[in-house]
Design an enzyme around this catalytic site. Structure first.
Site, mmCIF file in Angstrom:
data_model
loop_
_atom_site.group_PDB
_atom_site.id
_atom_site.type_symbol
_atom_site.label_atom_id
_atom_site.label_comp_id
_atom_site.label_asym_id
_atom_site.label_seq_id
_atom_site.Cartn_x
_atom_site.Cartn_y
_atom_site.Cartn_z
ATOM 1 N N GLN A 29 0.904 6.908 -5.425
ATOM 2 C CA GLN A 29 1.403 7.593 -6.390
ATOM 3 C C GLN A 29 2.276 7.056 -7.380
ATOM 4 O O GLN A 29 3.233 7.734 -8.045
ATOM 5 C CB GLN A 29 2.184 8.893 -5.897
ATOM 6 C CG GLN A 29 1.804 9.388 -4.602
ATOM 7 C CD GLN A 29 1.321 10.762 -4.781
ATOM 8 O OE1 GLN A 29 1.227 11.239 -5.785
ATOM 9 N NE2 GLN A 29 1.314 11.724 -3.749
ATOM 10 N N THR A 30 2.327 5.632 -7.420
ATOM 11 C CA THR A 30 3.313 4.812 -8.165
ATOM 12 C C THR A 30 2.390 3.834 -9.074
ATOM 13 O O THR A 30 1.713 3.190 -8.499
ATOM 14 C CB THR A 30 4.350 4.266 -7.241
ATOM 15 O OG1 THR A 30 4.873 5.202 -6.543
ATOM 16 C CG2 THR A 30 5.471 3.739 -8.200
ATOM 17 N N ASP A 37 -8.813 6.719 -2.893
ATOM 18 C CA ASP A 37 -7.813 7.246 -3.564
ATOM 19 C C ASP A 37 -8.223 7.869 -4.602
ATOM 20 O O ASP A 37 -9.553 7.993 -5.163
ATOM 21 C CB ASP A 37 -6.514 6.241 -3.832
ATOM 22 C CG ASP A 37 -7.205 5.138 -4.867
ATOM 23 O OD1 ASP A 37 -8.419 5.150 -5.314
ATOM 24 O OD2 ASP A 37 -6.246 4.432 -5.351
ATOM 25 N N LEU A 43 12.308 4.864 -7.146
ATOM 26 C CA LEU A 43 11.042 4.498 -6.868
ATOM 27 C C LEU A 43 10.112 5.998 -6.600
ATOM 28 O O LEU A 43 8.928 6.213 -6.809
ATOM 29 C CB LEU A 43 10.702 3.714 -5.499
ATOM 30 C CG LEU A 43 9.046 2.876 -5.468
ATOM 31 C CD1 LEU A 43 8.768 2.232 -6.941
ATOM 32 C CD2 LEU A 43 9.105 2.007 -4.355
ATOM 33 N N GLY A 44 11.136 6.863 -6.226
ATOM 34 C CA GLY A 44 10.519 8.299 -5.800
ATOM 35 C C GLY A 44 9.658 8.341 -4.471
ATOM 36 O O GLY A 44 9.605 7.353 -3.673
ATOM 37 N N TYR A 104 -6.277 7.249 3.979
ATOM 38 C CA TYR A 104 -6.511 5.898 2.564
ATOM 39 C C TYR A 104 -5.608 4.858 2.890
ATOM 40 O O TYR A 104 -6.299 3.524 3.042
ATOM 41 C CB TYR A 104 -5.995 6.764 1.483
ATOM 42 C CG TYR A 104 -5.620 5.607 0.416
ATOM 43 C CD1 TYR A 104 -6.837 4.943 -0.292
ATOM 44 C CD2 TYR A 104 -4.485 5.364 0.294
ATOM 45 C CE1 TYR A 104 -6.490 3.883 -1.106
ATOM 46 C CE2 TYR A 104 -4.069 4.367 -0.728
ATOM 47 C CZ TYR A 104 -5.251 3.412 -1.357
ATOM 48 O OH TYR A 104 -4.891 2.323 -2.104
ATOM 49 N N CYS A 149 -24.378 3.619 -13.770
ATOM 50 C CA CYS A 149 -23.392 4.976 -13.823
ATOM 51 C C CYS A 149 -24.222 5.928 -14.520
ATOM 52 O O CYS A 149 -24.618 6.046 -15.404
ATOM 53 C CB CYS A 149 -22.292 4.567 -14.689
ATOM 54 S SG CYS A 149 -21.347 5.818 -14.714
ATOM 55 N N CYS A 206 -16.234 1.754 -20.555
ATOM 56 C CA CYS A 206 -17.784 1.580 -20.397
ATOM 57 C C CYS A 206 -18.309 0.269 -20.650
ATOM 58 O O CYS A 206 -18.907 -0.380 -19.961
ATOM 59 C CB CYS A 206 -18.485 2.807 -20.333
ATOM 60 S SG CYS A 206 -17.970 4.350 -19.841
ATOM 61 N N GLU A 247 0.771 -1.097 0.070
ATOM 62 C CA GLU A 247 0.003 0.139 -0.157
ATOM 63 C C GLU A 247 0.921 1.215 0.015
ATOM 64 O O GLU A 247 0.509 2.281 -0.567
ATOM 65 C CB GLU A 247 -0.874 0.107 1.337
ATOM 66 C CG GLU A 247 -2.120 -0.900 1.066
ATOM 67 C CD GLU A 247 -2.856 -0.798 -0.237
ATOM 68 O OE1 GLU A 247 -3.085 0.098 -0.607
ATOM 69 O OE2 GLU A 247 -3.446 -1.746 -0.807
ATOM 70 N N CYS A 272 -12.325 2.239 -15.597
ATOM 71 C CA CYS A 272 -12.660 3.431 -15.367
ATOM 72 C C CYS A 272 -11.505 4.720 -15.297
ATOM 73 O O CYS A 272 -11.375 5.256 -14.497
ATOM 74 C CB CYS A 272 -13.525 4.002 -14.291
ATOM 75 S SG CYS A 272 -14.525 5.437 -14.121
#
Ligand code: SF4
Length: 371
Positions: free
Chosen positions: A48-49, A144, A86-87, A126, A214, A205, A43, A198
């Site tokens: 962001q990766t 997220d 990995l930043g 999160y 939806c 879709c 997690e 999505c």
């Protein structure tokens, strides 16, 4: 907005989401484990990766640190080295701080409740929801970027999703809609749906298990959802560094302070150029004087390197430099003279890594490999 604000025809996600997840879930290494440590690590790395970037890092990290105790006992240098590339290095530092707290306060066992997880460094709402629901089955929601996009489209939400009031409402929906008995699978299904179906552009879709409920699909507004205010242009800075050599052919490197950007990683001495500097070379000489009391003479320039961060962009300029005056030994406890071939064993940020590669390539071409 909560569920009661939605139009009566809206039914929200249903069990079809879980059926889809069971059929379509990608086979990812962290999904083969029930170990809370492995789930926690995944997690954090996934923040962001992209999934495909994370996999080799995750496997290497877990091989070296198979449990919380081994990470807690490790040197930060080694942790950062395994994270290199990995930043968002704050994640690695916080992960180790949290591992040490878990050893001290919880006898090495990760707390099971989201509320307790959130007290550990680097675990926000999160991540706490994801870990508690997936590892321990707690009915804790996640929200997220992927889940936000799915919800904004499902509800055809015409609000700026960066506003905190909107995010509060989306959190309330995530908790309202959470599956009562399978929260972990439900959360993973939502995240995977956002990632694979999505998608931000061109949502698929016809393949979506939620297509009949939806609202954005029914109204043809998928491309306009989620709505967010445009991001401001990121400012740009010039950074200048020296590849400073001594008589033994060693190059000077400097460790960044632990707190702050790329904290704990190594870089080359230098700093940020200011508008009042007469030139980039003059900026470099000023920075070396101010930070390490060194005088250097810039020689050949290396090809500049561009790097983008979340809130700004930099161009990294570098020169090979000769030491004019200053200590031949390390000028501060956070610096070290190392041979060029030893640079690989230190952890650097992406821009410095690119710079080192340029430097070694240029030296090889000119048949003057740095010793
Ligand atoms: Fe997203 Fe389309 Fe599914 Fe709606 S139907 S949730 S827009 S993929």
């Amino acid at each position: 907005m909560d569920s009661s604000d939605l139009p009566p025809e809206f039914t929200g996600p249903d069990e079809g989401l879980l059926d889809w997840y069971e059929r379509e879930a990608a086979d990812l290494p962290w999904r083969r484990s029930r170990d809370p440590w492995a789930i926690w690590l995944a997690e954090i790395m996934l923040q962001q990766t992209q999934v495909r970037t994370v996999i080799p890092y995750y496997e290497r990290f877990l091989r070296r640190f198979p449990n919380i105790a081994t990470l807690a006992a490790a040197d930060l240098d080694e942790v950062l080295k395994l994270w290199e590339g990995l930043g968002y290095y704050r994640r690695a530092r916080n992960l180790q701080r949290a591992a040490r707290q878990v050893m001290e306060a919880y006898d090495g066992c990760l707390p099971r409740r989201a509320a307790d997880l959130q007290r550990l460094p680097g675990i926000g709402r999160y991540s706490a929801g994801a870990i508690a629901s997936i590892a321990f089955g707690e009915a804790a929601a996640v929200l997220d970027g992927n889940v936000m996009r799915v919800f904004a489209r499902l509800t055809d939400l015409d609000e700026d999703i960066t506003r905190s009031a909107t995010q509060r409402r989306l959190w309330a929906l995530a908790q309202d809609w959470l599956h009562p008995t399978r929260p972990g699978a439900w959360n993973q299904a939502l995240m995977e749906l956002g990632r694979r179906v999505c998608r931000p552009r061109q949502p698929d879709c016809p393949r979506c298990p939620l297509q009949t409920s939806c609202l954005a699909r029914a109204r043809g507004t998928q491309a306009q959802r989620p709505r967010r205010r445009p991001r401001p242009e990121r400012p740009h800075h010039d950074h200048v560094v020296a590849l400073l050599r001594n008589a033994q052919g060693q190059v000077l490197i400097q460790r960044r302070p632990e707190e702050g950007l790329l904290g704990g990683l190594w870089t080359f001495p230098g700093g940020r150029a200011m508008a009042e500097d007469a030139s980039l070379k003059a900026a470099l000489q000023r920075c070396l004087r101010e930070t390490l009391a060194l005088e250097a003479r810039p020689g050949a320039a290396l090809a500049p390197v561009q790097q983008g961060f979340t809130h700004f962009r930099i161009t990294l300029h570098a020169w090979e430099c000769a030491l004019v005056c200053g200590p031949e030994e390390s000028p501060s406890p956070e610096t070290a003279w190392v041979q060029p071939e030893e640079l690989d064993s230190y952890s650097f940020g992406g821009a410095e890594r690119a710079l080192i590669a340029n430097w070694l390539t240029a030296a090889t071409r000119s048949n003057a490999t740095p010793r």
